[in-house]
Design a protein around this motif. Sequence first.
Motif, PDB file in Angstrom:
ATOM      1  N   ASP A 143       0.831  -1.205   0.000  1.00  0.00           N
ATOM      2  CA  ASP A 143       0.000   0.000   0.000  1.00  0.00           C
ATOM      3  C   ASP A 143       0.867   1.257   0.000  1.00  0.00           C
ATOM      4  OD1 ASP A 143      -2.281  -1.533   0.002  1.00  0.00           O
ATOM      5  OD2 ASP A 143      -2.594  -1.381   2.184  1.00  0.00           O
ATOM      6  N   TYR A 144       1.938   1.226   0.795  1.00  0.00           N
ATOM      7  CA  TYR A 144       2.857   2.361   0.857  1.00  0.00           C
ATOM      8  C   TYR A 144       3.490   2.600  -0.513  1.00  0.00           C
ATOM      9  CZ  TYR A 144       7.162   4.899   1.783  1.00  0.00           C
ATOM     10  OH  TYR A 144       8.185   5.782   1.731  1.00  0.00           O
ATOM     11  N   ASN A 145       3.980   1.552  -1.148  1.00  0.00           N
ATOM     12  CA  ASN A 145       4.609   1.702  -2.460  1.00  0.00           C
ATOM     13  C   ASN A 145       3.601   2.143  -3.513  1.00  0.00           C
ATOM     14  OD1 ASN A 145       7.286   1.201  -1.854  1.00  0.00           O
ATOM     15  ND2 ASN A 145       7.007  -1.005  -1.964  1.00  0.00           N
ATOM     16  N   ARG A 146       2.396   1.632  -3.453  1.00  0.00           N
ATOM     17  CA  ARG A 146       1.359   2.038  -4.405  1.00  0.00           C
ATOM     18  C   ARG A 146       1.083   3.535  -4.258  1.00  0.00           C
ATOM     19  NH1 ARG A 146      -2.485  -1.214  -2.871  1.00  0.00           N
ATOM     20  NH2 ARG A 146      -1.558  -2.962  -3.968  1.00  0.00           N
ATOM     21  N   ALA A 147       0.978   4.005  -3.018  1.00  0.00           N
ATOM     22  CA  ALA A 147       0.733   5.430  -2.791  1.00  0.00           C
ATOM     23  C   ALA A 147       1.928   6.260  -3.245  1.00  0.00           C
ATOM     24  CB  ALA A 147       0.449   5.680  -1.311  1.00  0.00           C
ATOM     25  N   LYS A 148       3.123   5.778  -2.952  1.00  0.00           N
ATOM     26  CA  LYS A 148       4.336   6.510  -3.323  1.00  0.00           C
ATOM     27  C   LYS A 148       4.461   6.609  -4.838  1.00  0.00           C
ATOM     28  CE  LYS A 148       8.227   4.308  -3.138  1.00  0.00           C
ATOM     29  NZ  LYS A 148       9.420   3.601  -2.683  1.00  0.00           N
ATOM     30  N   SER A 169       2.172   6.492  -7.090  1.00  0.00           N
ATOM     31  CA  SER A 169       1.103   7.246  -7.743  1.00  0.00           C
ATOM     32  C   SER A 169       1.215   8.749  -7.486  1.00  0.00           C
ATOM     33  CB  SER A 169      -0.263   6.739  -7.278  1.00  0.00           C
ATOM     34  OG  SER A 169      -0.442   7.015  -5.908  1.00  0.00           O
ATOM     35  N   PHE A 170       2.153   9.157  -6.651  1.00  0.00           N
ATOM     36  CA  PHE A 170       2.346  10.563  -6.309  1.00  0.00           C
ATOM     37  C   PHE A 170       3.272  11.201  -7.341  1.00  0.00           C
ATOM     38  CE2 PHE A 170       4.247  13.926  -3.556  1.00  0.00           C
ATOM     39  CZ  PHE A 170       3.081  14.625  -3.327  1.00  0.00           C
TER      40      PHE A 170
END
Length: 132
Positions: free
Chosen positions: A58-63, A65-66
């Motif tokens: 989840d952290y990598n997905r958010a990172k 997509s930023f």
Amino acid sequence: MSGIIAFLIKLGFGGVVDKALDHMERRAELQNDRERLKSETTVALAREAVSEAKIMADYNRAKLSFPWFWVFAGMFIAPLALWWAAVILDSVFMFSWSVADLPTPQMQEWAGDMIRWLFYVGSGVGALRMLR
């Protein structure tokens, strides 16, 4: 007299046998508890590992997509891309630039890390976008 001796022996050995049986039963219970705790601990550790992997995903997905993350990454990758292009052009067309090697081992390690990061993370982002 032999009846009294037989009774005392039976009484004495009966207590020892009962104690031995009780001891063996308790030992078996402890062994079962130990195995149960071992399996519960293994299951709990596996659950925690899966939970941590989900959090990191989840952290990598958010990172990834930023947009500012890619701007920041580009600040490091763009100079490396220019250098890599110069190395390829110098090697292929035999220019006299002599840019085939970085000056320090630390810079070589950094460049290798950036190339790995670019291909691994870039491939992962591409795969995630295709799945969406």
